[in-house]
Structure formats: C-alpha cells, structure tokens
Design an enzyme around this catalytic site. Structure first.
Site, mmCIF file in Angstrom:
data_model
loop_
_atom_site.group_PDB
_atom_site.id
_atom_site.type_symbol
_atom_site.label_atom_id
_atom_site.label_comp_id
_atom_site.label_asym_id
_atom_site.label_seq_id
_atom_site.Cartn_x
_atom_site.Cartn_y
_atom_site.Cartn_z
ATOM 1 N N HIS A 283 0.832 -1.195 0.000
ATOM 2 C CA HIS A 283 0.000 0.000 0.000
ATOM 3 C C HIS A 283 0.875 1.255 0.000
ATOM 4 O O HIS A 283 1.913 1.286 0.656
ATOM 5 C CB HIS A 283 -0.921 -0.007 1.234
ATOM 6 C CG HIS A 283 -2.021 0.995 1.132
ATOM 7 N ND1 HIS A 283 -1.822 2.321 1.438
ATOM 8 C CD2 HIS A 283 -3.308 0.875 0.728
ATOM 9 C CE1 HIS A 283 -2.964 2.976 1.231
ATOM 10 N NE2 HIS A 283 -3.874 2.132 0.801
ATOM 11 N N ARG B 78 -3.163 1.098 -4.063
ATOM 12 C CA ARG B 78 -2.857 -0.329 -4.213
ATOM 13 C C ARG B 78 -3.510 -0.884 -5.470
ATOM 14 O O ARG B 78 -4.422 -0.265 -6.040
ATOM 15 C CB ARG B 78 -3.297 -1.112 -2.981
ATOM 16 C CG ARG B 78 -4.665 -0.759 -2.461
ATOM 17 C CD ARG B 78 -4.996 -1.582 -1.219
ATOM 18 N NE ARG B 78 -6.151 -1.032 -0.510
ATOM 19 C CZ ARG B 78 -6.952 -1.746 0.245
ATOM 20 N NH1 ARG B 78 -6.755 -3.033 0.385
ATOM 21 N NH2 ARG B 78 -7.961 -1.166 0.869
ATOM 22 N N LYS C 56 -7.304 -0.672 -7.091
ATOM 23 C CA LYS C 56 -8.120 0.290 -6.361
ATOM 24 C C LYS C 56 -8.099 1.617 -7.094
ATOM 25 O O LYS C 56 -7.495 1.740 -8.161
ATOM 26 C CB LYS C 56 -7.660 0.378 -4.916
ATOM 27 C CG LYS C 56 -7.820 -0.981 -4.212
ATOM 28 C CD LYS C 56 -8.528 -0.945 -2.886
ATOM 29 C CE LYS C 56 -9.927 -0.430 -2.926
ATOM 30 N NZ LYS C 56 -10.477 -0.385 -1.552
ATOM 31 N N ASP D 258 -6.829 8.443 -5.729
ATOM 32 C CA ASP D 258 -7.242 9.247 -4.570
ATOM 33 C C ASP D 258 -6.169 10.326 -4.414
ATOM 34 O O ASP D 258 -4.969 10.014 -4.430
ATOM 35 C CB ASP D 258 -7.311 8.331 -3.338
ATOM 36 C CG ASP D 258 -7.632 9.063 -2.030
ATOM 37 O OD1 ASP D 258 -7.367 10.276 -1.933
ATOM 38 O OD2 ASP D 258 -8.120 8.399 -1.095
ATOM 39 N N TYR E 178 -2.837 10.061 -2.362
ATOM 40 C CA TYR E 178 -1.677 9.302 -2.831
ATOM 41 C C TYR E 178 -0.754 10.165 -3.678
ATOM 42 O O TYR E 178 0.349 9.733 -4.026
ATOM 43 C CB TYR E 178 -2.111 8.022 -3.563
ATOM 44 C CG TYR E 178 -2.945 7.142 -2.665
ATOM 45 C CD1 TYR E 178 -2.463 6.788 -1.405
ATOM 46 C CD2 TYR E 178 -4.213 6.698 -3.032
ATOM 47 C CE1 TYR E 178 -3.239 6.022 -0.539
ATOM 48 C CE2 TYR E 178 -4.987 5.921 -2.183
ATOM 49 C CZ TYR E 178 -4.488 5.590 -0.934
ATOM 50 O OH TYR E 178 -5.247 4.841 -0.079
ATOM 51 N N ASP F 121 -11.329 17.719 2.855
ATOM 52 C CA ASP F 121 -11.074 17.629 4.299
ATOM 53 C C ASP F 121 -9.623 18.024 4.556
ATOM 54 O O ASP F 121 -8.849 18.230 3.612
ATOM 55 C CB ASP F 121 -11.385 16.214 4.835
ATOM 56 C CG ASP F 121 -10.582 15.124 4.141
ATOM 57 O OD1 ASP F 121 -9.361 15.287 4.010
ATOM 58 O OD2 ASP F 121 -11.191 14.117 3.710
HETATM 59 C C1 FPP Z 1 -6.356 2.001 3.013
HETATM 60 O O1 FPP Z 1 -7.499 2.726 3.053
HETATM 61 C C2 FPP Z 1 -5.288 2.721 3.807
HETATM 62 C C3 FPP Z 1 -4.292 2.113 4.454
HETATM 63 C C4 FPP Z 1 -4.174 0.640 4.417
HETATM 64 C C5 FPP Z 1 -3.219 2.859 5.207
HETATM 65 C C6 FPP Z 1 -3.448 4.313 5.522
HETATM 66 C C7 FPP Z 1 -2.333 4.933 6.287
HETATM 67 C C8 FPP Z 1 -2.022 6.230 6.160
HETATM 68 C C9 FPP Z 1 -2.738 7.083 5.211
HETATM 69 C C10 FPP Z 1 -0.924 6.939 6.914
HETATM 70 C C11 FPP Z 1 0.257 6.187 7.468
HETATM 71 C C12 FPP Z 1 1.404 7.075 7.725
HETATM 72 C C13 FPP Z 1 1.897 7.554 8.908
HETATM 73 C C14 FPP Z 1 3.068 8.456 8.865
HETATM 74 C C15 FPP Z 1 1.338 7.233 10.230
HETATM 75 P P1 FPP Z 1 -8.717 2.491 2.029
HETATM 76 O O2 FPP Z 1 -8.988 1.037 1.871
HETATM 77 O O3 FPP Z 1 -9.807 3.365 2.506
HETATM 78 O O4 FPP Z 1 -8.144 3.142 0.703
HETATM 79 P P2 FPP Z 1 -7.692 2.500 -0.718
HETATM 80 O O5 FPP Z 1 -8.905 1.919 -1.348
HETATM 81 O O6 FPP Z 1 -7.184 3.668 -1.490
HETATM 82 O O7 FPP Z 1 -6.612 1.484 -0.428
HETATM 83 K K K Z 2 -9.268 5.719 -0.145
#
Ligand code: FPP
Ligand code: K
Length: 459
Positions: A269, A317, A320, A323, A326, A385
C-alpha cells in the site's frame, strides 16, 4: 503510465477496444484540444471481465473525464485549472480557528493530525503560520505525557502517530519556545520501551507493530537527535539500539508485487511504501540503503503502476481507485526512488519516473473544491477535508520541484529546486512551497530543528 488499473493495461483478444459505457462529452472542443488524448479518453483497451472493482474504476474515469477534458473553471493554455489559494487557505483556517461540531468527537484522538495537516497546508499555500505558535505550545503541552510521547489530547495515551504529528507541527512553526515543549528524555525512554525484538516499534504501549512505527520513530529520533542506545531498563540484548534491525524489518515488508505493506506478509500500500522509503532514507543515504534492502526493479514496477490514465492521479494499491492523498504517499516515494537510482545522488531534474503532468492535471482539475467551501479532496465526488488538503498539496509540491541528494560534511544532503522540465503545465503563480522529501515539512524547518538539538546530544 499504466492504462486503467495497474496491471490491466494489456487486453486479450476479447478486449473491448471501445467501451461505449464511458461518457465522453466533447462539448468544449477548444478546451479539449489543449489536453493530450491520454487525459481525455478512457483507456483504449480494457479487460472485458466485469466485476465490482472494474465497475468502480469505470465510474471513477467517468467522474474525472469532464474535469480533465472539459475544464469549466478558469484554466490556462494547457487546460489546467488555477489553484484556488485563498479558498483553500480559508478552508484550512476554519479547522484551526473555529470550534468543531459535536460530530467530530470521533476524531478527538486525531487532534494532533489536524494541527499538522492544517499548519502544513497553510505553509505550502504561502500563509504565515507564526501566529499559531503560542496556542500550539499550550495545546502540545497538554497532549504530552510525563512518561514520554504525546497522546491525542489531555489524558490520552501516548501514540507514535500523534507524537510524530505534534512534533512536525511544532517544527513547522519553529523556534526554541516550541522545540522546548518536547520532553526529550521522557521521549527517549518511551521509544526505548516501544522498540521490538523484530526491529520495528509498537505504535503505543501494547499497541500494533508496523512500518508506520518504523518511520515515525526514525523521524522523531533523528529530528530530536536522541541517543541511539536504549534506556538502561530496556537494554536487552546488549548492543541492541533504537535503530537495530529497523532496515531488516522494512525489508520484510516488501511484497511479491514490489510495493511495501504495513507489516510482513500483508498487502502493498502507498502509505506504507512512503513510510518504508522514508525510514530507510533516514538511516542512510538512499542510493546506499534502498538497493541494499529492497528489490528496486519490482519497487519501480509497482510504484509506476499506481499512476492511472486518463485520471493522471495515483492509487494506493492494485485494483483500487485514484485518490488525491496518494499524490503524496506515492508521489513522495519518487524523489526517494529517483535518488537511489542516480549514482552520487544527483537526480536529473529534466526526467521523471512518473508523469508529473498527469499528477498535476489530476490535482488541479479533479482535487480542488472550487466552490466557496474550498479545500482539496480524494476525487470529485468526495468532500474536501484537512487530511486530503495537506497531502494533495504536498503531492503538488513534489510534482512541481526537483530533488537532489549529495552528502556534504555537516550540511543537509537534500536539495530542492524548481522543476524546469518542458512538461510543466501549471502556471508559476500556482507553485506551492517546498518540502523536505523525507520529513514532509519545509527544508529550512528540518535544518532549524536539527541544528537546535545538535548541541544537545545528552539531555
Ligand atoms: C487504506 O485505506 C489505507 C491504508 C491501508 C493505510 C493508511 C495509512 C495512512 C494514510 C498513513 C500512514 C502514515 C503515517 C506516517 C502514520 P482504504 O482502503 O480506505 O483506501 P484505498 O482503497 O485507497 O486502499
Ligand atoms: K481511499
């Protein structure tokens, strides 16, 4: 750039060459003409298998195309929207200056993040943040625990993510009065207690162990110039220090795809990839340490597959959706990857491993809320946000600048300069501030806090 979702670029013999389900409104040909076809048409070849995932991807393309191709906002000769600076700044100031409604109790433990996201965003937008210094000192003091670290608020357990966010917020405003809020000795003891036998750090006492811990701890240790030896009560086995096994832990998080997961044997990710590369780049020079611990061809392949066309933005990832956040978590990987690929650390500012143009188009055309609400967002159908405002602007900054890495005795090795490639599609007035590629706060603020604590190797 990958066509459609990463890894879906090549269709078999049954691929639909033209997909009539895509809506493409060419009502403004004068605008569309300025935008390359890559960003105005759906991917020419798509996998014919229909799934929930492919449907969501199709809807996202349909949602973005009008913003990319038929930009109705004020735009330049490249069909790229202007940055609504005053609106975004006003949006961010609201989070800092106004009382939040009762609905925000759910994110009470994330207050330090709001401080970081908002102060960082204002700084990137060129706003003065010094006025927040006194309040920040007061609020941060309440969040700090005498046993080390910062929680989400008064009386809350210390956490590595909230500690990271508070320290970065203090560092952005900067100055001795802000730095001195941090109880370094207690922080060091607390970090010693979080250090794990596998090399990484728990996010909190008894909390989860993952690559965020590895990055947040490395940021805190290096900015505050903490001693690397563990506090005596945690020093077992002898010689084991705060950095021991950290790079090996990061190495174990690289997956078969080439990206990096939160912990070993999970899914790669973008947010974790940035944490992993950031952590390694603190431990040593990226051109030495990244190839030593990570498989570079696979890493470049996975990271490249995160950028989609026609959207131009990044996904977090495989399979997906794009966004805006990213733009930083993936976009921020590029300077670190590029530095590790260039011998001597000097990156060529005229070439890039990703399409800066695509990312800039996605950010400025799809991620801005141009209504009076302001702020930046995930994608056009989502509300802006503070989190997205910060990381979309950070991604824009990264796309607008070139980074270099060269070691010079006693000097900050990372350099940032205006990117001068022919592919610049944004107007100079829309250039945002610069960031240190590892600490994600302005370069000068990294140098200032490091200098302040350089004289304090003890406590
Ligand atoms: C998936 O969300 C998101 C994660 C698996 C990890 C998110 C972590 C961070 C944004 C920050 C980490 C960093 C620090 C410095 C603490 P989702 O399933 O809603 O989004 P997706 O479909 O885009 O994967
Ligand atoms: K997301």
């Amino acid at each position: 750039m990958a066509a459609g979702r990463g890894g879906f670029g090549i269709g078999g013999p049954d691929s639909e060459l033209i997909d009539e389900e895509f809506v493409h409104d060419t009502s403004s040909p004068h605008v569309a003409a300025m935008v390359p076809d890559l960003f105005t048409h759906p991917a020419p070849i798509v996998d014919p298998l229909r799934t929930t995932t492919s449907q969501a991807q199709k809807e996202t393309v349909n949602e973005c195309l009008p913003f990319l191709a038929d930009c109705h906002q004020p735009h330049n000769d490249h069909g790229v929207s202007q940055l609504s600076r005053p609106r975004h700044a006003a949006f961010v100031r609201k989070w800092l200056d106004q009382r939040m409604s009762r609905h925000f109790v759910a994110v009470d433990a994330s207050r330090p993040w709001f401080l970081y996201w908002c102060i960082e965003s204002l700084d990137l937008l060129g706003e003065d943040v010094s006025q927040y210094g006194d309040r920040l000192v007061q609020t941060a003091s309440w969040m700090q625990n005498p046993t080390g670290g910062f929680g989400g608020g008064f009386g809350q357990t210390s956490h590595l993510a909230t500690s990271y966010a508070v320290i970065l917020a203090l560092a952005i405003v900067g100055g001795g009065a802000l730095y001195d809020v941090i109880d370094r000795r207690a922080m060091w003891k607390w970090l010693s207690s979080l250090k794990q036998p596998n090399g990484s750090f728990a996010m909190a006492t008894g909390g989860e162990v993952d690559v965020r811990g590895a990055y947040c701890a490395a940021v805190i240790i290096s900015l505050l110039n903490l001693p690397l030896e563990l506090a005596p009560e945690h020093c077992n086995p002898p010689g084991f220090n705060l950095y021991t096994g950290l790079a090996n832990y990061v190495q174990r998080c690289q997956t078969y795809e080439g990206g990096i997961s939160g912990k070993p044997d999970a899914e790669a990710h973008g947010a974790y990839a940035f944490c992993a590369l950031g952590c390694l780049s603190i431990l040593d020079s990226p051109d030495r340490i990244i190839p030593k611990y990570l498989d570079i061809p696979r890493l470049v392949s996975w990271t490249s597959s995160r950028q989609y066309a026609p959207e131009g933005g990044f996904s977090g990832r495989t399979n997906k959706l794009v966004d805006g956040c990213y733009s930083h978590w993936i976009g921020g990987c590029w300077p670190l990857v590029e530095a590790c690929l260039s011998p001597g650390g000097e990156t060529d500012s005229t070439t890039s491993l990703y399409s800066r143009e695509g990312l800039t188009r996605y950010i400025l055309n799809c991620c801005q809320d141009t209504t009076k609400r302001g702020g930046l967002r995930d994608k056009p159908s989502r509300l802006s946000d503070a989190y997205h405002t910060c990381y979309v602007l950070a991604g824009l900054s990264s796309a607008q600048h070139a980074f270099s890495y060269s070691e010079r005795e006693g000097l900050e090795p990372w350099g940032v300069s205006s990117h001068t490639a022919a592919e610049q599609v944004f107007g100079e007035v829309d250039r945002v501030g610069t960031l240190h590629p590892v600490y994600v706060i302005p370069q000068s603020k990294v140098v200032a806090i490091k200098q302040y604590f350089a004289s304090k190797s003890g406590f």
